[in-house]
Design an enzyme around this catalytic site. Structure first.
Site, PDB file in Angstrom:
ATOM      1  N   GLY A 180       0.805  -1.224   0.000  1.00 20.75           N
ATOM      2  CA  GLY A 180       0.000   0.000   0.000  1.00 20.75           C
ATOM      3  C   GLY A 180       0.834   1.269   0.000  1.00 20.75           C
ATOM      4  CE  LYS A 186      -5.849  -2.537   8.295  1.00 16.33           C
ATOM      5  NZ  LYS A 186      -5.460  -3.088   7.013  1.00 16.33           N
TER       6      LYS A 186
HETATM    7  O1  F6P Z   1      -2.288   0.756   6.943  1.00  9.45           O
HETATM    8  C1  F6P Z   1      -2.268  -0.615   6.670  1.00  9.45           C
HETATM    9  C2  F6P Z   1      -2.721  -0.871   5.297  1.00  9.45           C
HETATM   10  O2  F6P Z   1      -2.805  -2.225   5.108  1.00  9.45           O
HETATM   11  C3  F6P Z   1      -1.811  -0.201   4.279  1.00  9.45           C
HETATM   12  O3  F6P Z   1      -0.728  -0.970   3.945  1.00  9.45           O
HETATM   13  C4  F6P Z   1      -2.759   0.079   3.174  1.00  9.45           C
HETATM   14  O4  F6P Z   1      -2.262   1.058   2.346  1.00  9.45           O
HETATM   15  C5  F6P Z   1      -3.986   0.505   3.942  1.00  9.45           C
HETATM   16  O5  F6P Z   1      -4.004  -0.315   5.076  1.00  9.45           O
HETATM   17  C6  F6P Z   1      -5.262   0.388   3.196  1.00  9.45           C
HETATM   18  O6  F6P Z   1      -5.482  -0.918   2.771  1.00  9.45           O
HETATM   19  P1  F6P Z   1      -6.407  -1.221   1.544  1.00  9.45           P
HETATM   20  O7  F6P Z   1      -5.805  -0.594   0.343  1.00  9.45           O
HETATM   21  O8  F6P Z   1      -6.474  -2.698   1.444  1.00  9.45           O
HETATM   22  O9  F6P Z   1      -7.754  -0.627   1.832  1.00  9.45           O
END
Ligand code: F6P
Length: 548
Positions: A269, A514
């Site tokens: 991400g 989370k």
């Molecule tokens: O912050 C943790 C994370 O997994 C990041 O690596 C990622 O950019 C963000 O959450 C959002 O995740 P997703 O793109 O799956 O919504």
């Protein structure tokens, strides 16, 4: 110049000796004693100039730092990484974000497969949408062209594109405005929707997993808002597009398959703004400029892959950060862009660096023996000078800082740019040279203060100096120089991870948060006391007080 240190002396001994040697040699003196210091400790790459001469280093220190990196098997790790092998071993993935910008290469292998055809295909698809929205050909459900872009996504799916979009504001299409919503706090969405019209708004739902609570909750608010204004599922595709690697979930939400842009599991991400996750940025600046951004990053990738260690910008920056962290006990590192358009850069780098390097277990699963990942922070422009710079100048903590300086402003009003850049240069000079008691006494006397008063004020008006900084300089903030700058920090992060022997590409700590939140929400929504998880008294009391 003492040349390379003998390889059988462990680098830590050499570096400890460096600390002893430099402890009593302030930077000011090092400059006085060596007319060529600045020349030796500065170089250019990819449109950026790095001056790292205001650091607590000498030639021997730098040699020892490079020796440290070599002793960590850097070349091998770098090869693995750049060859698209599985470097994120806990998730069994490659981390091949560089492939997203390898546009001058015929092929680029990730896990042994050439990914360039698919990378190019996605860029072409993005280009189709971008051109059609910007030209006004793309119409909303009442036939009006798109005017507002709302990117819904968090972490790398929000921060990266937001930072890049803001950084490139001077290149925006005049008819479009971009908003970024990330927080699950509905007030953020509320504030944005107040500025949008349902008929002319395009929502870009960015979520690699398409299960991130914040993003989906906000996307649902957006969809309800759209339906309440007369939209319906038949026209949803004109107002909602998605970037994801989870097509089934995007389908379930109602995103038309043709309006789903791909995100790959080999891109983390925080490294993803170069992919379709950068769609909102591309919509604002156009595809040509987006390609320039990619080319800027690609030039830094090439530099990182080919420049000798001693003249390799990401390597040098990483070594300096690790040097202060391990040998001078620096807890944090300031990033100070002297440009309004770069105001979200510190936040982006917080995610990049702290999510990557905030680890306490090494690649072998053993506890690390040194501090990893520094606390990265900062703000843009001179505002900080009127707030926390006091601590930088006279506090008890050592805070190494990167000053990012841009020669030409996109908005050259009066002498603002002169003052902006002069202020940054002055700060770096002041931090390095300090002010001696003698200098302070002369200044105070010149102001007409009595000898007694001068003596009383001296301890407060004396500056120890010897506080390190890097200057990162560019002529102008353009898509190309921004691309190079961002890739520079990405590779710096990777090099730090090699020095600390950690995996920079996973983020189990974030996943844990989370998971806990999910449990608490489930409990709050369930009346059955037997279904409750065990909590400590404090946590339970907060749940009862706030969520019941
Ligand atoms: O912050 C943790 C994370 O997994 C990041 O690596 C990622 O950019 C963000 O959450 C959002 O995740 P997703 O793109 O799956 O919504």
């Amino acid at each position: 110049m003492t040349g390379r240190p003998s390889n059988h002396i462990p680098p830590e001994l050499l570096l400890e000796a460096s600390v002893e040697r430099l402890k009593d040699k302030p930077l000011k003196r090092l400059f006085e004693q060596d007319a060529k210091r600045h020349q030796r400790f500065s170089f250019d790459a990819c449109g950026l100039h790095l001056d790292y001469s205001k650091n607590r280093i000498d030639d021997e220190t730098m040699s020892a730092l490079h020796h440290w990196l070599r002793s960590c098997d850097f070349e091998r790790y770098q090869q693995h990484f750049l060859q698209g092998e599985v470097v994120n071993h806990t998730e069994q993935r490659a981390a091949a974000h560089f492939a997203l910008r390898s546009l001058s290469r015929q092929s680029c292998l990730v896990n042994g497969k050439d990914v360039m055809p698919r990378v190019r295909e996605q860029l072409a698809r993005m280009g189709g949408l971008v051109d059609s929205v910007r030209s006004g050909e793309w119409r909303g459900y009442t036939g009006r062209p798109i005017r507002q872009i709302v990117n819904i996504g968090i972490g790398g799916s929000g921060l990266g594109p937001k930072m890049a979009t803001e950084a490139l504001s001077p290149y925006h299409a005049e008819q479009l405005i971009a908003h970024y919503v990330s927080n699950v706090d509905a007030s953020e969405m509320h504030q944005v929707l107040r500025q949008c019209e349902p008929e002319t708004t395009l929502f870009v739902i960015c979520s690699k997993s398409f299960v991130t609570k914040e993003t989906l909750t906000n996307a649902l608010i957006a969809r309800r808002w759209f339906f309440a204004a007369g939209g319906n599922t038949a026209v949803l595709h004109r107002h909602f597009v998605a970037v994801t690697s989870n097509r089934p979930e995007a389908n379930r939400f109602g995103i038309h398959p043709d309006q789903q842009y791909e995100m790959w599991d080999w891109v983390g991400g925080r490294f993803s703004l170069w992919s379709s996750i950068g769609l909102s940025t591309a919509l604002m600046i156009g595809m040509e400029r987006f390609h320039e951004l990619l080319r800027g990053a690609e030039s830094m990738d090439r530099h990182f892959a080919t420049a000798p260690q001693e003249r390799n910008m990401p390597v040098v920056l990483a070594l300096l950060s690790a040097w202060y962290s391990r040998y001078w006990q620096a807890q944090s590192h300031a990033v100070l862009p002297y440009d309004h358009y770069l105001r979200f850069l510190p936040e982006h780098l917080q995610q990049l660096d702290m999510e990557s390097c905030g680890k306490s277990v090494d690649r072998e699963g053993e506890p690390v023996e040194q501090d990893t990942g520094s606390i990265l922070w900062g703000t843009a422009g001179t505002d900080g000078q009127h707030t926390y710079f006091q601590l930088l100048h006279q506090g008890t903590r050592l805070v190494p800082a990167d000053f990012i300086l841009i020669k030409e402003s996109h908005n050259p009003y009066g002498d603002n740019q002169l003052w902006l850049v002069a202020s940054a240069i002055a700060q770096m000079e002041g931090l390095m040279r300090g002010k001696t008691g003698k200098e302070a006494a002369i200044e105070l006397s010149d102001k007409g203060l009595s000898d007694e008063r001068v003596e009383a004020l001296l301890p407060y008006c004396t500056f120890e100096g010897n506080r390190p900084s890097n200057a990162l300089v560019m002529e102008r903030l353009t898509p190309t120089t921004l691309g190079a700058l961002l890739a520079l920090y990405e590779h710096k992060t990777f090099v730090q991870s090699v020095l600390w022997n950690i995996n920079p590409f996973d983020q189990w700590g974030v996943e844990y948060g989370k998971q806990l939140a999910r449990t608490i929400v489930d409990e709050a929504e369930c009346d059955d006391a037997a279904e409750r998880a065990e909590h400590d008294a404090s946590t339970q009391s907060l749940i009862d007080r706030l969520l019941k």
